[in-house]
Motif scaffolding. Sequence first.
Motif, PDB file in Angstrom:
ATOM      1  N   LEU A 118       6.821   9.241   6.488  1.00 26.75           N
ATOM      2  CA  LEU A 118       7.106   8.307   5.418  1.00 26.75           C
ATOM      3  C   LEU A 118       6.179   8.169   4.451  1.00 26.75           C
ATOM      4  CD1 LEU A 118       6.270   5.234   4.114  1.00 26.75           C
ATOM      5  CD2 LEU A 118       8.768   5.590   4.651  1.00 26.75           C
ATOM      6  N   ALA A 168       9.236   2.151  -3.780  1.00 26.52           N
ATOM      7  CA  ALA A 168       8.658   0.744  -3.597  1.00 26.52           C
ATOM      8  C   ALA A 168       8.779  -0.190  -4.625  1.00 26.52           C
ATOM      9  CB  ALA A 168       7.098   0.973  -2.999  1.00 26.52           C
ATOM     10  N   GLN A 223       7.037  -3.529  -4.601  1.00 30.05           N
ATOM     11  CA  GLN A 223       5.516  -3.336  -4.816  1.00 30.05           C
ATOM     12  C   GLN A 223       5.211  -3.336  -6.298  1.00 30.05           C
ATOM     13  OE1 GLN A 223       2.796  -0.169  -3.643  1.00 30.05           O
ATOM     14  NE2 GLN A 223       3.383  -1.005  -1.575  1.00 30.05           N
ATOM     15  N   GLN A 249       3.357  -2.626   3.061  1.00 31.47           N
ATOM     16  CA  GLN A 249       3.387  -1.345   3.092  1.00 31.47           C
ATOM     17  C   GLN A 249       3.486  -0.850   4.722  1.00 31.47           C
ATOM     18  OE1 GLN A 249       1.595   0.541   0.153  1.00 31.47           O
ATOM     19  NE2 GLN A 249       0.670   2.280   1.166  1.00 31.47           N
ATOM     20  N   ASP A 302       6.925  -0.762   5.540  1.00 31.66           N
ATOM     21  CA  ASP A 302       7.470   0.635   4.964  1.00 31.66           C
ATOM     22  C   ASP A 302       7.437   1.669   6.003  1.00 31.66           C
ATOM     23  OD1 ASP A 302       8.274  -0.535   2.590  1.00 31.66           O
ATOM     24  OD2 ASP A 302       6.470   0.254   1.485  1.00 31.66           O
ATOM     25  N   GLN A 361      -5.532   5.503  -0.662  1.00 33.18           N
ATOM     26  CA  GLN A 361      -4.381   4.806   0.160  1.00 33.18           C
ATOM     27  C   GLN A 361      -4.966   4.641   1.655  1.00 33.18           C
ATOM     28  OE1 GLN A 361      -1.089   3.618  -0.595  1.00 33.18           O
ATOM     29  NE2 GLN A 361      -1.890   3.627  -2.673  1.00 33.18           N
TER      30      GLN A 361
HETATM   31  N1  TRP Z   1       1.434   2.247  -2.599  1.00 36.12           N
HETATM   32  C1  TRP Z   1       2.100   3.463  -2.868  1.00 36.12           C
HETATM   33  C2  TRP Z   1       1.778   3.803  -4.425  1.00 36.12           C
HETATM   34  O1  TRP Z   1       1.212   2.745  -5.391  1.00 36.12           O
HETATM   35  C3  TRP Z   1       3.388   3.422  -2.619  1.00 36.12           C
HETATM   36  C4  TRP Z   1       3.750   3.208  -1.349  1.00 36.12           C
HETATM   37  C5  TRP Z   1       4.454   1.926  -0.830  1.00 36.12           C
HETATM   38  C6  TRP Z   1       3.717   3.854   0.125  1.00 36.12           C
HETATM   39  N2  TRP Z   1       4.703   1.949   0.332  1.00 36.12           N
HETATM   40  C7  TRP Z   1       4.305   3.036   0.765  1.00 36.12           C
HETATM   41  C8  TRP Z   1       2.991   5.033   0.197  1.00 36.12           C
HETATM   42  C9  TRP Z   1       4.196   3.457   2.274  1.00 36.12           C
HETATM   43  C10 TRP Z   1       2.961   5.527   1.409  1.00 36.12           C
HETATM   44  C11 TRP Z   1       3.342   4.710   2.223  1.00 36.12           C
HETATM   45  O2  TRP Z   1       2.077   4.826  -4.788  1.00 36.12           O
END
Ligand code: TRP
Length: 386
Positions: free
Chosen positions: A60, A96, A99, A187, A190, A205
């Motif tokens: 993912l 996302a 987000q 997240q 997700d 991340q």
């Molecule tokens: N936070 C990531 C970004 O800013 C996007 C994202 C949302 C993501 N959910 C995730 C990445 C889950 C990896 C897994 O690009």
Amino acid sequence: MSTSTSSSSPLSVPSPSGADDSAAQALADSSSEASLQRTVARSAQIEAQIETDPGRFRVLTGDRPTGNLHLGHYFGTLANRVVLQRKGVETFLVVADYQVITDRDAVGAIRDRVLSLIADYLSVGLDPERTTIFTHSSVPALNQLMLPFLSLVTDSELRRNPTVKAEFEATGGRPMSGLLLTYPVHQAADILFCKANLVPVGKDQLPHLEQARVVARRFDERYGRVHADRPVFPTPEALLSQATNLLGTDGQKMSKSRGNTIELGMDADTTAKVLRKAVTDSDRHITYDPVRRPEVSNLVLLAALASGREPHEVAQEIGDGGGGALKKVVTEAVNEHFAPIRARRAELAADPAYLLQVLAQGNARASAVAEQTLDEVRQAMQMQYV
Ligand code: TRP
């Protein structure tokens, strides 16, 4: 039929301090140098396992639909996603959209941005038959996981999350929204809704991934299982990308607001224009020396990545040609490499109905998987009443 595996009181996790169980410790350690080294070593092992047994992984990953993807994204993550797909690893790709509003008031031109992101994905070779592309706002069961997951984290560990902290500081004095504070938990939803066990990430991340690991383990400890032999959620692992670390055309961190990026969908002339303005230095002899000559070396690196060669070889070939020759080489390399991708992207962008159809199919697939997972969650939590 919940078979709790925890011998301690179900309410003991997380502890009130949030710091004395092993999960909380892992969370606190996740950005240390030693932990990073372990992740690097483990990623190499996983790369080897992908070669022999791609079927044991489900990936993912995803992006916020906040702007057009650029060459930093391409060489940093997109190209790698295509490689994983080619090797036969099943991939879920989250757009996302929720987000987007973690650190701003409005969603902006969200529909256009979502479609543009999907066009970016498809143009580089992600295949909607093999990769499930979905917007998380369209998958209700995914979002419902947020509630039990929030019960598994403490406010202090969320406040300590280095990525949340950095993003909060970057908002310049805005109050912290509840969504910004808790988005690592979203997240985690997700990642865990589809039981992904592998998440390709950059270093920034990693704290989020650790949060998802903590949520998966604590769910097992606190709410138990449906099948005695395995937790409801696997503990996902990071696949740390080999950092290419491409900078902007001014040698600074690549960012849209600086105007120093080359977008995937830019045409050849605009690319040439942006690169003509790129920063170089006064030494006409071109070398690849990222520490002492960051701007020149970054252009050399970009030319090398776009032409599939080694940076030193590219630099040597240009020799005493100076910044002008370097810019010519890098412009040609970029425009040649991206010509077919850009042609395909233009076709896709002209066909929003197709992009929407890809999204509808991805959303349906993601929803089916999320419903199944939510069923198990309710079962483990003994919240299935009828
Ligand atoms: N936070 C990531 C970004 O800013 C996007 C994202 C949302 C993501 N959910 C995730 C990445 C889950 C990896 C897994 O690009």
